[in-house]
Design a protein around this motif. Structure first.
Motif, PDB file in Angstrom:
ATOM      1  N   LEU A 103      -1.554 -49.307  14.031  1.00 34.23           N
ATOM      2  CA  LEU A 103      -2.442 -50.080  14.523  1.00 34.23           C
ATOM      3  C   LEU A 103      -2.163 -51.458  14.034  1.00 34.23           C
ATOM      4  N   PHE A 104      -2.768 -52.475  14.553  1.00 38.12           N
ATOM      5  CA  PHE A 104      -3.234 -53.814  13.985  1.00 38.12           C
ATOM      6  C   PHE A 104      -4.598 -54.125  14.362  1.00 38.12           C
ATOM      7  N   GLY A 105      -5.230 -54.752  13.354  1.00 37.96           N
ATOM      8  CA  GLY A 105      -6.524 -55.264  13.470  1.00 37.96           C
ATOM      9  C   GLY A 105      -7.118 -55.928  12.212  1.00 37.96           C
ATOM     10  N   ILE A 106      -8.275 -56.205  12.453  1.00 35.63           N
ATOM     11  CA  ILE A 106      -9.059 -57.009  11.469  1.00 35.63           C
ATOM     12  C   ILE A 106     -10.014 -56.077  10.773  1.00 35.63           C
ATOM     13  N   VAL A 107      -9.933 -56.156   9.384  1.00 31.41           N
ATOM     14  CA  VAL A 107     -11.114 -55.414   8.678  1.00 31.41           C
ATOM     15  C   VAL A 107     -12.460 -56.118   8.764  1.00 31.41           C
ATOM     16  N   THR A 108     -13.409 -55.086   9.265  1.00 30.57           N
ATOM     17  CA  THR A 108     -14.829 -55.614   9.223  1.00 30.57           C
ATOM     18  C   THR A 108     -15.732 -55.099   8.192  1.00 30.57           C
ATOM     19  N   GLY A 109     -15.168 -54.172   7.214  1.00 27.51           N
ATOM     20  CA  GLY A 109     -15.861 -53.680   6.151  1.00 27.51           C
ATOM     21  C   GLY A 109     -15.216 -52.675   5.436  1.00 27.51           C
ATOM     22  N   VAL A 110     -15.511 -52.473   3.914  1.00 26.16           N
ATOM     23  CA  VAL A 110     -14.472 -51.595   3.097  1.00 26.16           C
ATOM     24  C   VAL A 110     -15.690 -50.903   2.299  1.00 26.16           C
ATOM     25  N   ARG A 111     -15.509 -49.715   2.192  1.00 28.71           N
ATOM     26  CA  ARG A 111     -16.600 -48.922   1.155  1.00 28.71           C
ATOM     27  C   ARG A 111     -15.702 -48.054   0.339  1.00 28.71           C
TER      28      ARG A 111
ATOM     29  N   LYS B  94     -12.540 -46.293   2.484  1.00 28.82           N
ATOM     30  CA  LYS B  94     -12.580 -46.685   4.096  1.00 28.82           C
ATOM     31  C   LYS B  94     -12.793 -47.929   4.601  1.00 28.82           C
ATOM     32  N   ALA B  95     -11.962 -48.322   5.357  1.00 32.99           N
ATOM     33  CA  ALA B  95     -11.985 -49.833   5.790  1.00 32.99           C
ATOM     34  C   ALA B  95     -12.186 -49.495   7.366  1.00 32.99           C
ATOM     35  N   ALA B  96     -13.266 -50.095   8.035  1.00 33.25           N
ATOM     36  CA  ALA B  96     -13.485 -50.187   9.437  1.00 33.25           C
ATOM     37  C   ALA B  96     -12.613 -51.347   9.890  1.00 33.25           C
ATOM     38  N   LEU B  97     -11.642 -50.901  10.907  1.00 40.04           N
ATOM     39  CA  LEU B  97     -10.494 -51.610  11.613  1.00 40.04           C
ATOM     40  C   LEU B  97     -10.872 -51.882  13.030  1.00 40.04           C
ATOM     41  N   PHE B  98     -10.904 -53.253  13.284  1.00 40.88           N
ATOM     42  CA  PHE B  98     -11.487 -53.632  14.758  1.00 40.88           C
ATOM     43  C   PHE B  98     -10.142 -54.292  15.312  1.00 40.88           C
TER      44      PHE B  98
ATOM     45  N   ILE C 246      -4.657 -56.608   8.969  1.00 41.41           N
ATOM     46  CA  ILE C 246      -3.607 -55.436   8.538  1.00 41.41           C
ATOM     47  C   ILE C 246      -2.930 -54.815   9.450  1.00 41.41           C
ATOM     48  N   ILE C 247      -1.912 -54.094   9.462  1.00 37.31           N
ATOM     49  CA  ILE C 247      -1.155 -53.225  10.111  1.00 37.31           C
ATOM     50  C   ILE C 247      -0.842 -51.903   9.250  1.00 37.31           C
ATOM     51  N   VAL C 248      -1.472 -50.914   9.923  1.00 34.68           N
ATOM     52  CA  VAL C 248      -1.894 -49.712   9.221  1.00 34.68           C
ATOM     53  C   VAL C 248      -0.628 -48.568  10.026  1.00 34.68           C
ATOM     54  N   THR C 249      -0.252 -47.785   9.228  1.00 38.33           N
ATOM     55  CA  THR C 249       0.321 -46.290   9.972  1.00 38.33           C
ATOM     56  C   THR C 249      -0.168 -45.053   9.328  1.00 38.33           C
ATOM     57  N   GLY C 250      -0.477 -43.997  10.086  1.00 45.04           N
ATOM     58  CA  GLY C 250      -1.069 -43.041   9.535  1.00 45.04           C
ATOM     59  C   GLY C 250      -1.236 -42.050  10.536  1.00 45.04           C
ATOM     60  N   LYS C 251      -1.885 -40.941  10.141  1.00 46.39           N
ATOM     61  CA  LYS C 251      -2.227 -39.934  11.076  1.00 46.39           C
ATOM     62  C   LYS C 251      -3.567 -39.925  11.458  1.00 46.39           C
ATOM     63  N   ALA C 252      -3.916 -39.815  12.752  1.00 47.89           N
ATOM     64  CA  ALA C 252      -5.051 -40.095  13.445  1.00 47.89           C
ATOM     65  C   ALA C 252      -5.914 -38.648  13.638  1.00 47.89           C
TER      66      ALA C 252
END
Length: 698
Positions: A72-80, A92-96, A122-128
């Motif tokens: 996925l590619f997106g913009i981080v809207t928050g991290v906690r 956890k990072a919310a990705l839009f 950010i571009i992330v790869t992982g298991k959904a």
């Protein structure tokens, strides 16, 4: 004869300085690389990807399917950060992505919060997967996008075995720099006629393409070359070793006498036909002048230990001492107590030597061994310490041989003057395959279980039926029985598997079985902590033992009657069979429950095979047909180099071809001294550097 040149200290010292010539590698990263077995730039170039991910198609969040691995590619809207328990952090990072939001999740990587913050691209790869109605991505790799395009995370991306503190992207960049600096120094060593005969890539192109292929077909061709080279070196080495061993003179033991007869007469049962056959094979070896170098291969519960005990009695009757090394203190104690019970009345002195003994007690046992007052000693790694010396060692037995490193086994064998060697494994391997892989060992197979042994009933149940499983567990515990509960494999990451184990143990203890005692065991625990947990399970104070796949092989807990394995379709058949073998060791009916929702035909076939048969050898053959992942050779042959890219099961045809080529090569040039084979010989010596083997060079 020429011994393989080792000098590991000199090797590693010069090597790490070589690594530090690469961009981004200082002392700290050199140390992290060493955890992966990487000490030189050549080691780095031979640190191959475990898989590839095609990230050329970046998905939208709305396109994600539950359970798939995606980018996925997106913009981080928050991290906690979330801290569910001691020593556990979930970031956890919310990705839009412009239309929808998903959660990117990292386990025990709190530093992520310093690198990823609100507004980060950010571009992330992982298991959904969907959890509690929300979509989240368990991140296996990521890259912060500082420019318009990602630098190293698009297209066909290699995924390497990694270690904590060394992010995937960093490892890729280091390897890329190593290729640019040193690829020219990797010289071809396969004979030109072999390259032509098998249509193999030249070495420089193969190394480059395995790391950064143009496409997946390119990667496959590179792998084919590197697999063949690795197996050819292995098989050539095995053939040379076998030739050397066959010319060595060893101990000639006596024929069976009254002591051996007394031992066999005291057994509470008759040996099976398979046990008698294998014992005869061992006796012939021990009575010959050639050193015995034999592997006993037998399914769980087939009676390998009794056969090994008979061999130990034979060496005592011939005037020698015997030793048996086991991987854990619990298993060593189990063996020692069994031998003491049977052999004590016959006047055979058996001792147990482990690391937990007090100093005075340990010194007294070591002195008795040195003076010859102890006939048979059973122990752990404590046996190979420098202070332990035998007066006259005649037989060295290693139980669960794959659990020991090369040098550990070699140190045990070096305690005597060419003692006979017996190694045991409970992993069933198809015989034709075993003969190819264990080419330097003679192989005995115990393929018959003792009469009266109850078959373990195996069931395959969907994840939605867990309440039935919980009810069954409680019924078994109420009857006084105990349960193993194996956690699911999450990713190819021990840390994530441990996180899953912690989560599962907490769930079982707090929500499902609050009135029972739930224990936990995983791979990061120290051995003494594992031993404490296993002892508690053995004595019944733990009702349910939650564990990763580190459940001790060979441990005998007769009261354990249930083995539950979550996400069973993620395990190979050989490993499932080994886990099932932890139960069914007592008088009570035992059960193995496989929880699985397999998405592939192969996964369904594995579950079906497990429910149809308890025959480990049949399972091994089926695993070979299914081209399984090769758990057999998680149990690799100690004494031989580790395989870096070849899979003994998957690459069986290449293994057979490599063996034929190796034998033909050695028929023409037994010592590899012809000019066209000199480079291959140098490669062979380098690959066997860290083993304790000898090669004939004359």
């Amino acid at each position: 004869m020429e011994r393989v040149d080792k000098s590991p200290d000199r090797y590693k010292k010069s090597a790490s300085s070589g690594l530090q010539s690469l961009k981004g590698v200082g002392p700290k990263r050199a140390m992290l690389l060493s955890r992966l077995g990487i000490h030189t730039i050549e080691d780095l170039l031979y640190h191959f990807p475990r898989k590839y991910e095609d990230r050329s198609l970046v998905k939208k969040i709305s396109q994600l399917q539950d359970g798939e691995t995606a980018t996925l590619f997106g913009i981080v809207t928050g991290v906690r950060d979330i801290r569910p328990g001691r020593g556990m952090t979930i970031t956890k990072a919310a990705l839009f992505d412009g239309a929808a939001t998903a959660c990117a999740v990292w386990f025990n990587q709190p530093y992520i919060k310093r690198k990823v913050h609100k507004g980060t691209k950010i571009i992330v790869t992982g298991k959904a997967e969907r959890k509690y109605g929300d979509l989240q991505l368990s991140v296996s790799d990521y890259e912060v996008i500082e420019n318009e395009e990602p630098v190293n995370s698009a297209g066909i991306v290699p995924v390497y075995p990694a270690t904590e503190g060394l992010p995937p992207r960093t490892l890729r960049l280091i390897i890329k720099d190593a290729l640019e600096q040193r690829l020219d120094s990797i010289k071809e060593f396969l004979p030109s006629d072999v390259l032509e005969k098998y249509n193999l890539m030249p070495i420089d192109r193969a190394i480059s393409s395995i790391h950064f292929p143009g496409d997946l077909d390119d990667a496959q061709k590179a792998r084919r070359r590197l697999v063949f080279e690795e197996l050819l070196v292995l098989q050539t080495g095995i053939c040379m070793l076998r030739g050397t061993v066959s010319r060595t003179v060893g101990i000639c033991h006596k024929k069976d006498g009254p002591l051996t007869a007394g031992f066999l007469g005291r057994l509470p049962y008759k040996m099976t036909g398979a046990q008698k056959r294998v014992l005869n094979e061992i006796s012939r070896d021990m009575e010959s002048k050639k050193p015995m170098n034999r592997l006993i291969q037998g399914d769980v519960g087939s009676g390998k230990t009794v056969v090994a005990a008979a061999a130990l009695v034979k060496t005592v009757e011939s005037g020698y001492q015997g030793v048996m090394m086991a991987p854990t203190e619990i298993l060593a104690t189990q063996h020692a107590e069994g031998l003491m019970e049977v052999l004590g009345p016959l006047g055979v002195q058996v001792a147990l030597l482990t690391g937990s003994l007090g100093k005075k007690e340990k010194e007294a046992i070591i002195q008795d061994i040195r003076d010859g007052r102890t006939d048979i000693v059973v122990g752990t790694h404590a046996l190979i310490q420098d202070g332990v010396a035998f007066q006259k060692l005649g037989l060295a037995v290693t139980d669960e041989q794959h659990r020991f490193g090369v040098k550990q086994r070699a140190k045990l064998n070096d305690k005597g003057q060419r003692p006979d060697v017996l190694v045991m494994t409970a992993t069933p391997i198809p015989r034709t395959l075993a003969l190819t892989v264990y080419g330097d060992l003679d192989i005995s197979v115990i393929d018959e279980l003792p009469p009266g042994r109850r078959e373990i009933k195996t069931y395959w149940i969907a994840d939605t039926e867990k309440q039935r499983i919980y009810k069954f567990i409680r019924e078994q515990v109420n009857q006084g029985r105990q349960v193993y509960y194996v956690c699911p494999l999450v990713e190819e990451s021990e840390k994530m598997d441990i996180s899953a184990a912690l989560e599962l143990a907490a769930l079982l203890q707090s929500d499902i079985f609050p009135d029972l005692q739930v224990g936990l065991m995983h791979g990061r625990m120290k051995q003494d902590a594992k031993d404490m947990v296993m002892k508690a399970f053995q004595n019944g104070s733990i009702n349910i033992l939650t564990a990763t796949t580190v459940i001790e092989v060979g441990i005998n807990v007769p009261n354990a009657t249930v083995m539950v394995i979550e996400n069973a379709d993620r395990f190979g058949l050989a490993q499932l069979h080994q886990l099932r073998g932890r139960v069914g060791r007592g008088a009570h009916q035992s059960y193995c429950i496989l929880i699985a929702n397999p998405a592939t035909a192969e996964g369904k076939a594995r579950m079906d095979i497990m429910t149809r048969t308890n025959d480990g050898f049949l399972i091994a053959d089926e695993d070979l047909k299914l081209r399984g992942p090769g758990e057999f050779f998680g149990t690799r042959q100690s004494g031989l180099p580790d395989l870096k890219i070849a899979d003994i099961i998957r690459d069986y045809k290449a293994l057979s071809a490599a063996r034929e080529e190796a034998m033909a090569l050695l028929r023409r040039d037994p010592c590899l001294k012809l000019p066209e084979n000199v480079k291959l010989r140098e490669k062979l010596m380098a690959r066997f550097r860290d083993t304790d083997n000898y090669f004939s060079t004359s």
